[in-house]
Write a protein that holds these residues in place. Sequence first.
Motif, short mmCIF file in Angstrom:
data_model
loop_
_atom_site.label_atom_id
_atom_site.label_comp_id
_atom_site.label_asym_id
_atom_site.label_seq_id
_atom_site.Cartn_x
_atom_site.Cartn_y
_atom_site.Cartn_z
N SER A 150 28.43 24.68 47.47
CA SER A 150 28.93 24.25 46.16
C SER A 150 30.44 24.45 46.01
O SER A 150 31.08 23.76 45.24
N GLN A 151 31.01 25.40 46.78
CA GLN A 151 32.43 25.69 46.58
C GLN A 151 32.99 26.52 47.73
O GLN A 151 32.25 27.28 48.36
N VAL A 153 35.83 29.42 48.03
CA VAL A 153 36.74 30.23 47.23
C VAL A 153 37.67 30.99 48.16
O VAL A 153 37.22 31.73 49.04
N ASP A 200 39.64 23.06 48.29
CA ASP A 200 39.23 22.65 46.95
C ASP A 200 38.43 21.35 46.95
O ASP A 200 37.77 21.02 45.96
N GLY A 203 34.61 21.72 45.87
CA GLY A 203 34.31 21.79 44.44
C GLY A 203 34.46 20.43 43.76
O GLY A 203 33.63 20.03 42.94
N LYS A 206 31.58 18.15 44.51
CA LYS A 206 30.40 18.50 43.72
C LYS A 206 30.50 17.90 42.31
O LYS A 206 29.54 17.31 41.80
N GLU A 207 31.70 18.05 41.70
CA GLU A 207 31.91 17.47 40.36
C GLU A 207 31.64 15.97 40.36
O GLU A 207 31.21 15.41 39.36
#
Length: 449
Positions: A150-151, A153, A200, A203, A206-207
């Motif tokens: 999902s991301q 970081v 990035d 993320g 996913k959006e």
Amino acid sequence: MSIALVILAAGKGTRMDSDLPKVLHKIGGAPLLHHAMLSASALEPERTIVVTGHGADLVEAAARDFDPDAITVRQKEQLGTGHAVKQAQDAIDGFDGDLIMLYGDTPFITTETLEAMIAARATHDVVVLGFEAADPARYGRLIMDGSSLSQIVEYKDASDAERAVTFCNSGVICANAATFMNLVSAIGNDNAAGEYYVTDIVGIAKERGLKATAVTCDEAETLGINSRAELAGAEATFQSNRRRALIDDGVMMQAPDTVYLSFDTIIGRDAEIEPNVIFAPGVTVESGARIRAFSHLEGAHVSRGATVGPFARLRPGAELAEDVHIGNFVEIKNATIDEGAKVNHLTYIGDAEVGARSNIGAGTITCNYDGVMKHKTTIGRDTFIGSNTMLVAPITVGNEAMTATATTVTKDVPDGAMAIARTEQTNKAGFARKLFSMLRAKKAKMAKG
Ligand code: UD1
Ligand code: CA
């Protein structure tokens, strides 16, 4: 699926403490950049784009040295990995396959791993290469939700809970090229480092309702080089892996830890490599050849049944046919030595051809350089070159010919002829004894007073 590569190589590598750009430091005789390009080259990329910045001229030359068709683009300021990928926009335009982004300072990613990422693309829009880190340190953390990613970081931006994650980002990312660039164009720099993070894009994907996942590889594969100590460690790892691979392929080594290999060293089955041998780039040793202790080989081909050394040096262009013998303190450069010929002791053969079964006596030198230009020496088959022969090139010695010991050959020698060029010997009767006693008397006198 056609593939394009984007290799990031603009960073400075401050911790290397070197004038040389980081990606040009070598492992196994090849720059880090070549290793990154090499593992991906098996995918037969349609385009290879290298993003350069620090030391751009040198890095670009190295990229083209590996692949003359490599496209290089410059990142003028190093504003982050996302900004770096963006520089490839024009070069990737019109390409409709997959883009694989990798780092020029990460030399050990295998072709198999890249293939696994491509395979995962069948079911996911973005595929990131991850690894379970023994010490996750400052790596970006992969935040998984089941099998979907999902991301990512970055360490600097991570919460304590996120920092506790040990599944980390290797840096390699694969996605459809247009999708990749589209995601990259949406990256901002509102983060702890004030940099554009390529990470990035996960993320953002996913959006947008795109699917991302991670493929896992061994931590050893993702090893990045940041310091001299890491470079030395990576070299050691590379050497032991290559030795092991050769031994598994049937090469005989008595003391593998003392044998140094290059990225492209090829050694056949049942070849024997004695201790303390160095293989600089460009060497092929055929099956059953024997490389004896303390020899140094570069750009050379050793055929089946040939013996080299101990203490021999083969320089670029040394081409040894089957059953050739090259002995101790012999240097061969840019020369073809035909089947069964022997060059056994203390000799330099450069810019030459030596015919089959010929024997080159101890101390022979091809005088190939006149101070300005190099010249060629040709020696026929079944010829005998006497010890301490000077062959002043350009020169030809025919088949079944001979040169007498200590001859300086300045004129071509026809087939079957013997060349002799030295002053005639005279013996002065009793002279040695007389001289000895004179010298001893002199020494005794000096000792007294
Ligand atoms: C990066 C990843 C991190 C990952 C780690 C793995 C980001 C934001 N973070 O962090 O998630 O765990 O790699 O090693 O991507 N480069 C450029 N231009 C730039 C910046 C970097 O070309 O403006 C190149 C560098 O030369 C290097 C590579 O990109 O080859 C990675 O950059 P680096 O600064 O080392 O990233 P990390 O902070 O290690
Ligand atoms: Ca790094």
